[in-house]
Design an enzyme around this catalytic site. Structure first.
Site, PDB file in Angstrom:
ATOM      1  N   LYS A  20      46.424  28.601  51.358  1.00  0.00           N
ATOM      2  CA  LYS A  20      45.380  29.683  51.541  1.00  0.00           C
ATOM      3  C   LYS A  20      45.403  30.540  50.498  1.00  0.00           C
ATOM      4  CE  LYS A  20      43.106  29.323  55.058  1.00  0.00           C
ATOM      5  NZ  LYS A  20      41.952  28.513  55.511  1.00  0.00           N
ATOM      6  N   THR A  65      46.774  25.253  56.090  1.00  0.00           N
ATOM      7  CA  THR A  65      46.468  26.347  55.483  1.00  0.00           C
ATOM      8  C   THR A  65      46.040  27.656  56.316  1.00  0.00           C
ATOM      9  OG1 THR A  65      44.321  25.930  54.912  1.00  0.00           O
ATOM     10  CG2 THR A  65      45.732  25.079  53.486  1.00  0.00           C
ATOM     11  N   HIS A 267      35.899  46.188  20.394  1.00  0.00           N
ATOM     12  CA  HIS A 267      35.541  46.592  19.219  1.00  0.00           C
ATOM     13  C   HIS A 267      34.808  47.771  19.090  1.00  0.00           C
ATOM     14  CE1 HIS A 267      37.463  43.353  17.246  1.00  0.00           C
ATOM     15  NE2 HIS A 267      36.922  42.393  17.734  1.00  0.00           N
TER      16      HIS A 267
END
Length: 315
Positions: A20, A65, A267
């Site tokens: 999960k 899960t 930049h």
């Protein structure tokens, strides 16, 4: 119903895992009027004897899960959250030792930091307290990370951070590089150097017989050395600065053997103000969003082998 199975078929199952992902758990620890917050995003991945569920659909070896999700929340209550690393260790050990088919557990955790809100004396007195200790604001500097992997006998702990944005407004140059017919970039002898740090570092703690690192202190110290190296390096390239950041961590933190960075070069280009009759003396810049240079490297303690996956810092 047709069931696909392995026998007679020239196809085999490769690496597989399940679990999960992104279980958001917030744990409030109440120490009288003083409260403490741990805010985690926990992802569980389990692997082992799982061939049957892939070949025939049999779920006999599958821990749902949903159960792994429930375990995360239950463990937050039962064990507390001392640190992301320690919480991940509790979870990984539990899944591997409690379920025979599960032979390996990987726990990935993102931690979101909070800090207390300072309040005015007037408001504190209004609510009958000298200081408010239950109000917080999210820290926006970075997201703390850890990945815990356990196979029943050995541990691998890789911690780190992402989205830590830093800048040097001077003491950075870039010149003497290769030039060909496509090169238009002008050499710079005084430029802005900025990046958003994504870093992972691997601990040399691998088994329960070793002394466990102080996870919280280690994180604070690694971040401190990383930032100090960034600030104190007169940079002729982002690669040079990155190496110094990793070297400073390795040299000062004996519990860490490997550091990997992924650093986008944020930049900043000088804006041409001459059309307006103005001189731009390294004052006004355009911050470019993309494209950006991406600088990546692993820095190791001498004699150690690299184990942090090359692309892990890009996840």
């Amino acid at each position: 119903m047709t069931v696909n199975s392995r026998p007679g078929r020239p196809v085999v199952l490769g690496q597989n895992q399940y679990g999960k992902a992104e279980n958001r758990v917030v744990k409030i620890t109440r120490d009288g009027a003083t409260h403490h917050i741990k805010d985690l995003n926990v992802s569980v991945a389990l692997s082992g004897d799982m061939e049957d569920v892939h070949y025939s659909g049999s779920n006999a070896h599958v821990l749902p899960t949903d159960t792994t999700k429930n375990t995360v929340f239950a463990f937050a209550k039962e064990h507390g959250i001392e640190s992301a690393e320690q919480f991940g260790i509790h979870l990984a050990r539990h899944f591997v030792t409690s379920q025979e088919p599960i032979q390996r557990a990987r726990i990935r955790i993102e931690e979101y930091a909070w800090e207390r809100i300072a309040t005015s004396e007037a408001n504190s007195q209004f609510i009958g307290a000298d200081e408010v200790k239950h109000s917080f604001v999210r820290k926006g500097q970075e997201t703390r990370l850890t990945q815990i992997t356990y196979d029943g006998s050995s541990w691998e702990v890789v911690s780190g951070l992402k989205d830590l944005t830093v800048m040097n407004s001077t003491n950075s140059e870039f010149w003497g590089y290769v030039k060909d017919k496509y090169t238009t970039l002008q050499e710079a002898h005084d430029r802005i150097l900025a990046t958003s740090v994504s870093a992972r570092w691997r601990f040399n703690w691998t088994d329960d017989e070793q002394k466990t690192p102080h996870w919280e202190k280690s994180y604070e110290q690694v971040k401190k050395h990383m930032l100090q190296a960034f600030a104190e390096t007169y940079s002729l390239s982002l690669q040079q600065t990155m190496y110094q950041m990793g070297a400073r961590i390795i040299n000062h933190r004996s519990e860490i053997d490997e550091v990997r960075f992924s650093l986008p070069n944020k930049h900043h280009f000088l804006v041409d103000l001459e059309p307006f009759g103005l001189k731009n003396d390294n004052e006004v810049y355009f911050a470019a969003d993309r494209p950006y240079g991406l600088i990546e490297a692993t820095i190791l303690r001498d004699g150690c082998e690299p184990r942090i996956p090359v692309d892990l810092t890009n996840l």
